[in-house]
Design an enzyme around this catalytic site. Structure first.
Site, PDB file in Angstrom:
ATOM      1  N   CYS A 168      26.104  40.533  40.875  1.00  0.00           N
ATOM      2  CA  CYS A 168      27.092  41.619  40.922  1.00  0.00           C
ATOM      3  C   CYS A 168      26.384  42.977  40.969  1.00  0.00           C
ATOM      4  CB  CYS A 168      28.015  41.545  39.703  1.00  0.00           C
ATOM      5  SG  CYS A 168      27.348  42.367  38.234  1.00  0.00           S
ATOM      6  N   ASP A 200      54.565  37.828  36.638  1.00  0.00           N
ATOM      7  CA  ASP A 200      55.191  37.192  35.482  1.00  0.00           C
ATOM      8  C   ASP A 200      56.643  37.661  35.406  1.00  0.00           C
ATOM      9  OD1 ASP A 200      55.107  39.756  34.454  1.00  0.00           O
ATOM     10  OD2 ASP A 200      53.474  39.355  33.080  1.00  0.00           O
ATOM     11  N   ASP A 215      45.196  33.203  33.916  1.00  0.00           N
ATOM     12  CA  ASP A 215      45.067  34.654  34.039  1.00  0.00           C
ATOM     13  C   ASP A 215      44.749  35.204  32.664  1.00  0.00           C
ATOM     14  OD1 ASP A 215      47.539  36.403  32.762  1.00  0.00           O
ATOM     15  OD2 ASP A 215      48.059  34.310  33.103  1.00  0.00           O
ATOM     16  N   CYS A 219      24.439  44.164  37.827  1.00  0.00           N
ATOM     17  CA  CYS A 219      23.170  43.485  37.547  1.00  0.00           C
ATOM     18  C   CYS A 219      22.130  43.747  38.639  1.00  0.00           C
ATOM     19  CB  CYS A 219      23.400  41.980  37.388  1.00  0.00           C
ATOM     20  SG  CYS A 219      24.358  41.564  35.921  1.00  0.00           S
ATOM     21  N   HIS A 276      31.257  43.268  36.723  1.00  0.00           N
ATOM     22  CA  HIS A 276      30.397  42.176  36.264  1.00  0.00           C
ATOM     23  C   HIS A 276      31.219  41.044  35.645  1.00  0.00           C
ATOM     24  CE1 HIS A 276      27.267  39.891  34.244  1.00  0.00           C
ATOM     25  NE2 HIS A 276      28.091  39.906  33.192  1.00  0.00           N
ATOM     26  N   CYS A 319      22.521  37.122  37.926  1.00  0.00           N
ATOM     27  CA  CYS A 319      23.811  37.579  38.431  1.00  0.00           C
ATOM     28  C   CYS A 319      23.628  38.481  39.651  1.00  0.00           C
ATOM     29  CB  CYS A 319      24.562  38.323  37.327  1.00  0.00           C
ATOM     30  SG  CYS A 319      26.178  38.950  37.837  1.00  0.00           S
TER      31      CYS A 319
END
Length: 376
Positions: free
Chosen positions: A307, A93, A267, A310, A336, A305
């Protein structure tokens, strides 16, 4: 690997779009969610873990990096990619938003902004030219114009004068950016909630000519309804053949609503910040892991999930490590959340390609409306 910056639109479904941004450092699949690496790190994550969630690009903050460790130091050490061990694309940015929101005493003139650092009170000056110089030193792949972003609500005269200033700064940013093959410069549309000012801004930016266009000045206090009101027309004011980036958004339903309205990139610090404060985003809505209801629950956050949080850990464990202030809590919940956000993006890309976006969106909202699984 391509040596230039380009954008290819692969499919549309209604206003929703899917495509690919090609850069010398890799392809960014759109719609894309960019995790925020404020100080050259996505907090609580290793760069390779961020990549494993499915992120194609990260965001870095010019304001934070210019103050510490300084852009000059990063350049001497080989640039931001090498410095933070991330070899995929990075968007930086311009620093404008942080100067407005974080800096101490600040003075705004036609030339730029003089401000005091929120870290140590030291004085700094940021102008379109200096912002371009800093972002070149960092070596980011996508550079943002230096602009001014007024907080909403603001009166029309304030929004108009701010937008006009941002358009003059956009021209100065373009001039200072120069010719940098393989690097892209994005212009930022301003105009608050005023449709005619947004149109004026879009025309001014296209006259200058940019590699992509951001919708700026939203998610600054106006609320989702007002934001969607602007997104019902703002993306259509920008070129069809260039990426459209909605800055600083957002919650999962904000992201889905933005893509539905023609946005390609977003974002937000939300998935990482929420992870560190015990909030997990799931298909069934937000889970607050600090609540006592989880302390004896052997089930995962989300049984569907994949990830690490999980796959390997129970709600009871995640509750325990959060309560005990253990570092692994922020690590697992951030992983996660970032994984979940990237799953949303992948789901939308597939649905747009298949022409089933409306059905995907209905399922997304229906699942979230069910709320979390019942306590044991």
């Amino acid at each position: 690997m391509t040596q230039r910056f380009s954008f290819d639109l692969h499919a549309t479904d209604g206003k929703a779009r899917t495509g690919a941004i090609s850069t010398p450092r890799g392809v960014i699949r759109t719609p894309a969610f960019m995790p925020v690496g404020t100080a050259a790190t996505v907090k609580a994550m290793l760069p390779e873990s961020v990549a494993a969630t499915g992120a194609d690009i990260l965001l870095g903050n010019t304001y934070h990096l210019m103050l510490r460790p300084t852009a000059e130091r990063i350049a001497r050490l080989g640039g931001l990619h090498k410095f933070m061990n991330w070899d995929k694309p990075i968007l930086t940015d311009s620093g404008g938003f942080q100067v407005m929101s974080l800096a101490g005493l600040r003075k705004l003139t036609e030339e730029g902004v003089t401000f005091k650092s929120h870290i140590d009170g030291s004085r700094h000056h940021l102008s379109p030219e200096r912002s371009m110089e800093i972002q070149a030193l960092l070596g980011s792949d996508i550079v943002m114009c230096f602009d001014e972003c007024p907080a909403l609500p603001a009166d029309r005269d304030r929004i108009k004068s701010s937008m006009d200033l941002s358009m003059r700064w956009a021209q100065r940013s373009r001039d200072a950016f120069g010719d940098r093959p393989g690097h892209a410069l994005f212009g930022i549309q301003q105009g608050g909630l005023e449709q005619d000012l947004r149109e004026e801004s879009a025309q001014a930016l296209q006259a200058i000519g940019f590699d992509g266009y951001a919708v700026g000045g939203l998610a600054v206090g106006e609320g989702q309804e007002a934001m969607f009101g602007v997104l019902d027309y703002a993306p259509d004011q920008l070129p069809v053949d260039k990426p459209r980036y909605l800055m600083g958004v957002g919650k999962p339903d904000d992201i889905v609503g933005a893509v539905k309205r023609g946005i390609d990139m977003m974002d937000c610090v939300l998935p990482s910040r929420s992870g560190r404060t015990g909030q997990a985003f799931t298909r069934h809505g937000v889970v607050n892991i600090k609540n006592a209801r989880h302390q004896d629950d052997p089930r995962p956050l989300d049984e569907a999930c994949t990830c690490p949080a999980c796959r390997g850990y129970s709600r009871a464990y995640l509750h325990h490590v959060f309560r005990a202030n253990e570092m692994i809590s922020g690590m697992l919940l951030t992983w996660h959340n970032l994984h979940y956000f990237q799953q949303i993006m992948a789901g939308m890309r597939d649905a747009i390609s298949a022409g089933t976006f409306a059905a995907w969106e209905a399922d997304f909202h229906a699942l979230r409306a069910q709320g979390d699984i019942d306590p044991l």
